[in-house]
Write a protein that holds these residues in place. Sequence first.
Motif, mmCIF file in Angstrom:
data_model
loop_
_atom_site.group_PDB
_atom_site.id
_atom_site.type_symbol
_atom_site.label_atom_id
_atom_site.label_comp_id
_atom_site.label_asym_id
_atom_site.label_seq_id
_atom_site.Cartn_x
_atom_site.Cartn_y
_atom_site.Cartn_z
ATOM 1 N N ARG A 108 -89.215 -12.758 16.411
ATOM 2 C CA ARG A 108 -89.050 -13.624 15.376
ATOM 3 C C ARG A 108 -90.476 -13.606 14.675
ATOM 4 N NH1 ARG A 108 -88.438 -19.762 15.006
ATOM 5 N NH2 ARG A 108 -90.810 -19.276 14.576
ATOM 6 N N GLY A 109 -90.606 -13.921 13.194
ATOM 7 C CA GLY A 109 -91.523 -14.072 12.451
ATOM 8 C C GLY A 109 -92.119 -15.600 12.664
ATOM 9 N N LEU A 110 -93.163 -15.800 11.866
ATOM 10 C CA LEU A 110 -93.883 -17.225 11.895
ATOM 11 C C LEU A 110 -94.249 -17.693 12.937
ATOM 12 C CD1 LEU A 110 -91.726 -19.408 9.315
ATOM 13 C CD2 LEU A 110 -93.892 -18.325 8.943
ATOM 14 N N LEU A 111 -94.782 -16.572 14.014
ATOM 15 C CA LEU A 111 -95.423 -16.982 15.234
ATOM 16 C C LEU A 111 -96.746 -16.501 15.200
ATOM 17 C CD1 LEU A 111 -92.487 -15.870 17.590
ATOM 18 C CD2 LEU A 111 -93.297 -18.323 16.612
ATOM 19 N N PHE A 112 -98.051 -17.336 15.209
ATOM 20 C CA PHE A 112 -99.227 -16.588 14.680
ATOM 21 C C PHE A 112 -100.228 -16.708 15.943
ATOM 22 C CE2 PHE A 112 -97.402 -18.023 10.923
ATOM 23 C CZ PHE A 112 -97.621 -17.013 10.129
ATOM 24 N N GLU A 113 -100.770 -15.850 16.320
ATOM 25 C CA GLU A 113 -102.037 -15.889 17.312
ATOM 26 C C GLU A 113 -103.096 -16.956 17.137
ATOM 27 O OE1 GLU A 113 -104.057 -12.623 19.063
ATOM 28 O OE2 GLU A 113 -102.264 -11.249 18.443
ATOM 29 N N TRP A 114 -103.227 -17.688 18.046
ATOM 30 C CA TRP A 114 -104.103 -18.932 17.861
ATOM 31 C C TRP A 114 -105.365 -18.525 17.195
ATOM 32 C CZ3 TRP A 114 -103.301 -23.654 16.730
ATOM 33 C CH2 TRP A 114 -104.299 -24.867 17.133
ATOM 34 N N GLY A 115 -105.914 -17.382 17.580
ATOM 35 C CA GLY A 115 -107.183 -17.147 16.950
ATOM 36 C C GLY A 115 -107.264 -16.927 15.399
ATOM 37 N N LEU A 116 -106.020 -16.748 14.926
ATOM 38 C CA LEU A 116 -105.778 -16.780 13.325
ATOM 39 C C LEU A 116 -105.790 -18.074 12.709
ATOM 40 C CD1 LEU A 116 -103.137 -13.752 12.829
ATOM 41 C CD2 LEU A 116 -105.669 -13.759 12.658
ATOM 42 N N ILE A 117 -105.439 -18.944 13.449
ATOM 43 C CA ILE A 117 -105.345 -20.424 13.082
ATOM 44 C C ILE A 117 -106.541 -21.052 13.098
ATOM 45 C CG2 ILE A 117 -104.031 -22.560 13.181
ATOM 46 C CD1 ILE A 117 -102.210 -20.256 12.353
ATOM 47 N N GLU A 118 -107.512 -20.884 14.162
ATOM 48 C CA GLU A 118 -108.490 -21.625 14.366
ATOM 49 C C GLU A 118 -109.449 -21.884 13.230
ATOM 50 O OE1 GLU A 118 -110.024 -22.193 18.899
ATOM 51 O OE2 GLU A 118 -109.838 -20.320 18.264
ATOM 52 N N PRO A 119 -109.704 -20.602 12.741
ATOM 53 C CA PRO A 119 -110.663 -20.791 11.484
ATOM 54 C C PRO A 119 -110.382 -21.698 10.232
ATOM 55 C CG PRO A 119 -110.397 -18.583 11.860
ATOM 56 C CD PRO A 119 -109.474 -19.481 12.732
ATOM 57 N N PHE A 120 -109.127 -22.279 10.145
ATOM 58 C CA PHE A 120 -108.754 -23.006 9.075
ATOM 59 C C PHE A 120 -108.549 -24.500 9.429
ATOM 60 C CE2 PHE A 120 -105.634 -19.261 8.797
ATOM 61 C CZ PHE A 120 -106.652 -18.409 7.616
ATOM 62 N N LEU A 121 -108.762 -24.604 10.883
ATOM 63 C CA LEU A 121 -109.054 -26.089 11.131
ATOM 64 C C LEU A 121 -110.218 -26.909 10.682
ATOM 65 C CD1 LEU A 121 -107.606 -25.626 14.658
ATOM 66 C CD2 LEU A 121 -106.300 -26.399 12.825
ATOM 67 N N ASN A 122 -111.368 -26.121 10.648
ATOM 68 C CA ASN A 122 -112.653 -26.658 10.437
ATOM 69 C C ASN A 122 -112.487 -26.992 9.055
ATOM 70 O OD1 ASN A 122 -113.722 -25.877 12.792
ATOM 71 N ND2 ASN A 122 -114.151 -23.980 11.983
ATOM 72 N N GLY A 123 -113.131 -28.537 8.632
ATOM 73 C CA GLY A 123 -113.230 -29.186 7.462
ATOM 74 C C GLY A 123 -111.704 -29.538 6.912
ATOM 75 N N HIS A 124 -110.987 -29.730 7.940
ATOM 76 C CA HIS A 124 -109.614 -30.059 7.410
ATOM 77 C C HIS A 124 -108.942 -31.122 8.412
ATOM 78 C CE1 HIS A 124 -109.511 -26.423 5.238
ATOM 79 N NE2 HIS A 124 -109.351 -26.920 4.392
ATOM 80 N N GLY A 125 -110.039 -31.989 8.994
ATOM 81 C CA GLY A 125 -109.549 -32.885 9.883
ATOM 82 C C GLY A 125 -108.851 -32.321 11.218
#
Length: 342
Positions: A108-125
């Motif tokens: 199923r889609g909408l499952l993302f490797e955590w390594g792809l998500i981490e860069p978007f966490l910085n600067g967004h609380g």
Amino acid sequence: MFLKNVEINNETLRYWMENNFPKSDLFFFTKEDQLIIEALGPNVMAIPVKEFFPDSFFNDFNTLNIYQLWQIDRQEAAFACVAHPGAIASVNSELRKRIFQIQKKLNRGLLFEWGLIEPFLNGHGMEELLEMLAPYVFEYESKQYLALQAGVWTELSTEFKQAFLVGMAGQFIDNVDISEDQINEFRIGYPHIAPYINTFSAANGANCLAAVLAAVAGGSAETEWLISKWVGGHVFENGLKANHYYHEEGGSENLLPGDVFVWKNSNGIQHAAYHLRDGFFFNKHGQTFMNPWQIITKEKLIDVWGEVGLCVYRQKPLQENKSEKNFRKNENKQVHKAIQEV
């Protein structure tokens, strides 16, 4: 905003955030795992997979594309469960992770490797985001993933959503050695598709075959209407015939403006792209909103789609130079206008 010379405007980003993510959750289960469905509670509709896929109410075009349902292992999946966004949050942590692991196993889609998500966490609380996302993080085959469910998407900040979407969209753009001047020349030469060159569509659905039909139809067609559609193989072949195209043996070694690359296999037409000039093509790799209409090279196309099953279609002799003439005609108009302004 531009990513690798492909534009994403604010209006498109807003549309993506508001319309291109699910309002309900969708889970798939095997026969062996069907008892887990009960744990999701009363706000779930369990549908046999054989009934779900032909059902255009539950399996609408957005659902198909958002969850990338063409990837689902239909040999293993037995049930599709449409669930209220709050259902998965009510399940205990261990069972929730098990449900996510089943989704990964069934593709199923909408499952993302955590390594792809981490860069978007910085600067967004980061701390607040990590706490919000933690219930949707799971491990599968020694890798961490995030299940981006409907409930958590609505809770995320606008800033994070924008950063995430822009970052993900950038991964769908081909790196092409082309200057802005060259891109502008193609916009001048092909004014009917100029608004779409190196841009993203707002909605899911528009595919490669629609892009090619819009290009070959020229200025006489309603380009906005045509290019935004999902086009199947039969419609595409009829469109080529209507525009006087025929199969040209060996045409890939002697390309003309207006030629069309078509990839076929035993299941029918898989992809198509429109040759502009000098080995540059107007192309859209897929039907999701993150697949841009982009000018790419012949070499890039071959890298992605290969040479097996590749055919070339060309306009018949009486019209074969139509695309090239139109290109020159529009270039000359621009030159004439520039001279007048001087």
